[in-house]
Design a protein around this motif. Structure first.
Motif, PDB file in Angstrom:
ATOM      1  N   LEU A 111      26.694  29.120  98.325  1.00 48.96           N
ATOM      2  CA  LEU A 111      27.973  29.084  97.635  1.00 48.96           C
ATOM      3  C   LEU A 111      28.327  27.642  97.313  1.00 48.96           C
ATOM      4  CD1 LEU A 111      30.681  28.141  99.521  1.00 48.96           C
ATOM      5  CD2 LEU A 111      29.900  30.126 100.774  1.00 48.96           C
ATOM      6  N   LEU A 112      29.040  27.490  96.219  1.00 47.66           N
ATOM      7  CA  LEU A 112      29.519  26.180  95.793  1.00 47.66           C
ATOM      8  C   LEU A 112      31.030  26.279  95.687  1.00 47.66           C
ATOM      9  CD1 LEU A 112      28.809  23.320  94.735  1.00 47.66           C
ATOM     10  CD2 LEU A 112      28.837  24.286  92.436  1.00 47.66           C
ATOM     11  N   TYR A 113      31.703  25.375  96.380  1.00 45.04           N
ATOM     12  CA  TYR A 113      33.162  25.393  96.319  1.00 45.04           C
ATOM     13  C   TYR A 113      33.605  24.854  94.973  1.00 45.04           C
ATOM     14  CZ  TYR A 113      33.069  26.356 101.284  1.00 45.04           C
ATOM     15  OH  TYR A 113      32.854  26.937 102.508  1.00 45.04           O
ATOM     16  N   THR A 114      34.672  25.437  94.440  1.00 45.40           N
ATOM     17  CA  THR A 114      35.104  25.079  93.081  1.00 45.40           C
ATOM     18  C   THR A 114      35.993  23.861  93.042  1.00 45.40           C
ATOM     19  OG1 THR A 114      36.940  26.636  93.265  1.00 45.40           O
ATOM     20  CG2 THR A 114      34.905  27.431  92.241  1.00 45.40           C
ATOM     21  N   ARG A 115      36.572  23.483  94.179  1.00 45.26           N
ATOM     22  CA  ARG A 115      37.416  22.285  94.226  1.00 45.26           C
ATOM     23  C   ARG A 115      36.624  21.146  94.833  1.00 45.26           C
ATOM     24  NH1 ARG A 115      42.288  24.211  97.670  1.00 45.26           N
ATOM     25  NH2 ARG A 115      41.239  22.616  98.827  1.00 45.26           N
ATOM     26  N   SER A 116      36.906  19.937  94.416  1.00 46.44           N
ATOM     27  CA  SER A 116      36.242  18.781  95.021  1.00 46.44           C
ATOM     28  C   SER A 116      37.032  18.311  96.246  1.00 46.44           C
ATOM     29  CB  SER A 116      36.125  17.658  93.990  1.00 46.44           C
ATOM     30  OG  SER A 116      37.415  17.228  93.606  1.00 46.44           O
ATOM     31  N   HIS A 117      36.373  17.506  97.079  1.00 42.50           N
ATOM     32  CA  HIS A 117      37.021  16.961  98.307  1.00 42.50           C
ATOM     33  C   HIS A 117      38.258  16.182  97.967  1.00 42.50           C
ATOM     34  CE1 HIS A 117      34.128  17.957 101.436  1.00 42.50           C
ATOM     35  NE2 HIS A 117      33.165  17.616 100.628  1.00 42.50           N
TER      36      HIS A 117
ATOM     37  N   GLU B  80      22.809  22.133  90.031  1.00 43.13           N
ATOM     38  CA  GLU B  80      22.560  20.755  89.617  1.00 43.13           C
ATOM     39  C   GLU B  80      23.755  19.909  90.018  1.00 43.13           C
ATOM     40  OE1 GLU B  80      21.375  20.061  85.594  1.00 43.13           O
ATOM     41  OE2 GLU B  80      20.122  21.861  85.565  1.00 43.13           O
ATOM     42  N   GLY B  81      23.481  18.765  90.615  1.00 46.87           N
ATOM     43  CA  GLY B  81      24.560  17.867  91.008  1.00 46.87           C
ATOM     44  C   GLY B  81      25.377  17.435  89.811  1.00 46.87           C
ATOM     45  N   MET B  82      26.687  17.359  89.976  1.00 52.81           N
ATOM     46  CA  MET B  82      27.567  17.004  88.866  1.00 52.81           C
ATOM     47  C   MET B  82      27.898  15.519  88.875  1.00 52.81           C
ATOM     48  SD  MET B  82      29.853  20.430  89.120  1.00 52.81           S
ATOM     49  CE  MET B  82      29.258  21.050  90.671  1.00 52.81           C
ATOM     50  N   GLU B  83      28.089  14.950  90.054  1.00 54.25           N
ATOM     51  CA  GLU B  83      28.393  13.526  90.188  1.00 54.25           C
ATOM     52  C   GLU B  83      27.132  12.739  90.541  1.00 54.25           C
ATOM     53  OE1 GLU B  83      31.479  12.017  89.717  1.00 54.25           O
ATOM     54  OE2 GLU B  83      32.093  13.969  88.974  1.00 54.25           O
ATOM     55  N   ASN B  84      26.355  13.270  91.454  1.00 55.95           N
ATOM     56  CA  ASN B  84      25.073  12.702  91.892  1.00 55.95           C
ATOM     57  C   ASN B  84      24.150  13.878  92.175  1.00 55.95           C
ATOM     58  OD1 ASN B  84      25.739   9.812  92.075  1.00 55.95           O
ATOM     59  ND2 ASN B  84      27.157  10.454  93.678  1.00 55.95           N
TER      60      ASN B  84
ATOM     61  N   SER C 257      26.178  18.380  99.451  1.00 55.26           N
ATOM     62  CA  SER C 257      27.192  17.712  98.639  1.00 55.26           C
ATOM     63  C   SER C 257      26.523  16.733  97.676  1.00 55.26           C
ATOM     64  CB  SER C 257      28.165  16.956  99.548  1.00 55.26           C
ATOM     65  OG  SER C 257      29.079  16.216  98.779  1.00 55.26           O
ATOM     66  N   ASP C 258      27.259  16.414  96.615  1.00 55.66           N
ATOM     67  CA  ASP C 258      26.820  15.346  95.714  1.00 55.66           C
ATOM     68  C   ASP C 258      27.776  14.155  95.802  1.00 55.66           C
ATOM     69  OD1 ASP C 258      29.085  16.186  94.356  1.00 55.66           O
ATOM     70  OD2 ASP C 258      28.080  16.545  92.445  1.00 55.66           O
ATOM     71  N   GLY C 259      28.626  14.162  96.788  1.00 53.87           N
ATOM     72  CA  GLY C 259      29.616  13.109  96.968  1.00 53.87           C
ATOM     73  C   GLY C 259      31.002  13.550  96.550  1.00 53.87           C
ATOM     74  N   LYS C 260      31.074  14.502  95.643  1.00 49.23           N
ATOM     75  CA  LYS C 260      32.370  15.009  95.206  1.00 49.23           C
ATOM     76  C   LYS C 260      32.453  16.521  95.382  1.00 49.23           C
ATOM     77  CE  LYS C 260      35.736  14.957  91.506  1.00 49.23           C
ATOM     78  NZ  LYS C 260      36.075  14.513  90.162  1.00 49.23           N
ATOM     79  N   TYR C 261      31.432  17.224  95.017  1.00 47.57           N
ATOM     80  CA  TYR C 261      31.384  18.683  95.126  1.00 47.57           C
ATOM     81  C   TYR C 261      30.505  19.055  96.309  1.00 47.57           C
ATOM     82  CZ  TYR C 261      33.379  18.360  90.495  1.00 47.57           C
ATOM     83  OH  TYR C 261      34.195  18.053  89.446  1.00 47.57           O
ATOM     84  N   TRP C 262      30.806  20.193  96.912  1.00 45.79           N
ATOM     85  CA  TRP C 262      30.044  20.590  98.084  1.00 45.79           C
ATOM     86  C   TRP C 262      29.907  22.099  98.150  1.00 45.79           C
ATOM     87  CZ3 TRP C 262      35.179  20.246  97.982  1.00 45.79           C
ATOM     88  CH2 TRP C 262      35.936  21.113  98.742  1.00 45.79           C
ATOM     89  N   GLY C 263      29.008  22.526  99.016  1.00 41.30           N
ATOM     90  CA  GLY C 263      28.771  23.946  99.208  1.00 41.30           C
ATOM     91  C   GLY C 263      28.008  24.173 100.496  1.00 41.30           C
ATOM     92  N   GLU C 264      27.594  25.422 100.682  1.00 46.83           N
ATOM     93  CA  GLU C 264      26.887  25.786 101.900  1.00 46.83           C
ATOM     94  C   GLU C 264      25.714  26.695 101.559  1.00 46.83           C
ATOM     95  OE1 GLU C 264      30.051  27.463 104.241  1.00 46.83           O
ATOM     96  OE2 GLU C 264      30.895  25.482 104.646  1.00 46.83           O
ATOM     97  N   LEU C 265      24.715  26.651 102.424  1.00 46.15           N
ATOM     98  CA  LEU C 265      23.503  27.433 102.240  1.00 46.15           C
ATOM     99  C   LEU C 265      23.213  28.246 103.489  1.00 46.15           C
ATOM    100  CD1 LEU C 265      21.196  24.521 101.006  1.00 46.15           C
ATOM    101  CD2 LEU C 265      22.407  26.142  99.549  1.00 46.15           C
ATOM    102  N   LEU C 266      22.660  29.438 103.301  1.00 41.14           N
ATOM    103  CA  LEU C 266      22.070  30.204 104.385  1.00 41.14           C
ATOM    104  C   LEU C 266      20.577  30.219 104.097  1.00 41.14           C
ATOM    105  CD1 LEU C 266      22.307  31.954 106.919  1.00 41.14           C
ATOM    106  CD2 LEU C 266      22.618  33.930 105.424  1.00 41.14           C
ATOM    107  N   ILE C 267      19.823  29.605 104.998  1.00 43.38           N
ATOM    108  CA  ILE C 267      18.394  29.412 104.776  1.00 43.38           C
ATOM    109  C   ILE C 267      17.621  30.198 105.829  1.00 43.38           C
ATOM    110  CG2 ILE C 267      16.530  27.709 104.728  1.00 43.38           C
ATOM    111  CD1 ILE C 267      18.723  25.633 103.966  1.00 43.38           C
ATOM    112  N   LYS C 268      16.620  30.917 105.376  1.00 43.31           N
ATOM    113  CA  LYS C 268      15.697  31.587 106.288  1.00 43.31           C
ATOM    114  C   LYS C 268      14.505  30.643 106.439  1.00 43.31           C
ATOM    115  CE  LYS C 268      13.252  35.874 107.028  1.00 43.31           C
ATOM    116  NZ  LYS C 268      12.949  37.212 106.523  1.00 43.31           N
TER     117      LYS C 268
END
Length: 164
Positions: free
Chosen positions: A158-164, A106-110, A130-141
């Protein structure tokens, strides 16, 4: 008197000639040095270009556009740019209200939305979200069907724990 005038004229012409010779010699040396400097710079730039070309080739290794075996799966379909088509279809999942349904957070900022997409081959996609502050990556089939519909399923994330 005439001899003295010719003598002084001869000395004057000799001095002008000597001045021009020395001046021209200095200019030629300066120009040669400038040419050598520019040739060295050109060689540096050529080396840089070659390194960048190798880097680009390495980055393109995992891409649908450069994978003839993967592209062969779509020869029977009437799609000009398969990778662009797949990317557009994946971006359409952002149009849903709220978070993108492929993103398991769930987006934290947006709302979390997919930003960048890399179609690796005829089965997998890497995507950045990304939600504008938090970001991550997906592997999609994914599966591109004969009717040009696409099924996407999340393989890993994966979701990175630090914001940009």
């Amino acid at each position: 008197m005439k001899k003295k005038i010719y003598f002084y004229l001869f000395i004057f012409v000799s001095m002008i000639t000597l001045y021009q010779f020395v001046s021209t010699s200095n200019m030629v040396q300066a120009k040669n040095k400038a040419i050598e400097t520019k040739q060295a710079r050109i060689e540096q730039l050529e080396d840089s270009v070659q390194k960048l070309q190798l880097k680009v080739l390495g980055m393109q290794y995992f891409s649908l556009e450069n994978n003839d075996d993967a592209l062969a799966y779509y020869d029977h379909l009437d799609i000009k740019d398969v990778s662009l088509y797949i990317s557009d279809k994946l971006l359409e999942t952002n149009e849903n209200k709220g978070d993108n349904p492929l993103i398991p957070y769930e987006g934290m900022e947006n709302d979390f939305k997919i930003n960048k997409i890399k179609v690796l081959n005829h089965k997998w996609i890497l995507a950045d979200f990304s939600d504008g502050k938090y970001w991550g990556e997906l592997l999609i089939k994914y599966e591109l069907k004969d009717d040009l519909g696409i099924d996407f399923s999340l393989t890993d994330h994966l979701l990175y724990t630090r914001s940009h």
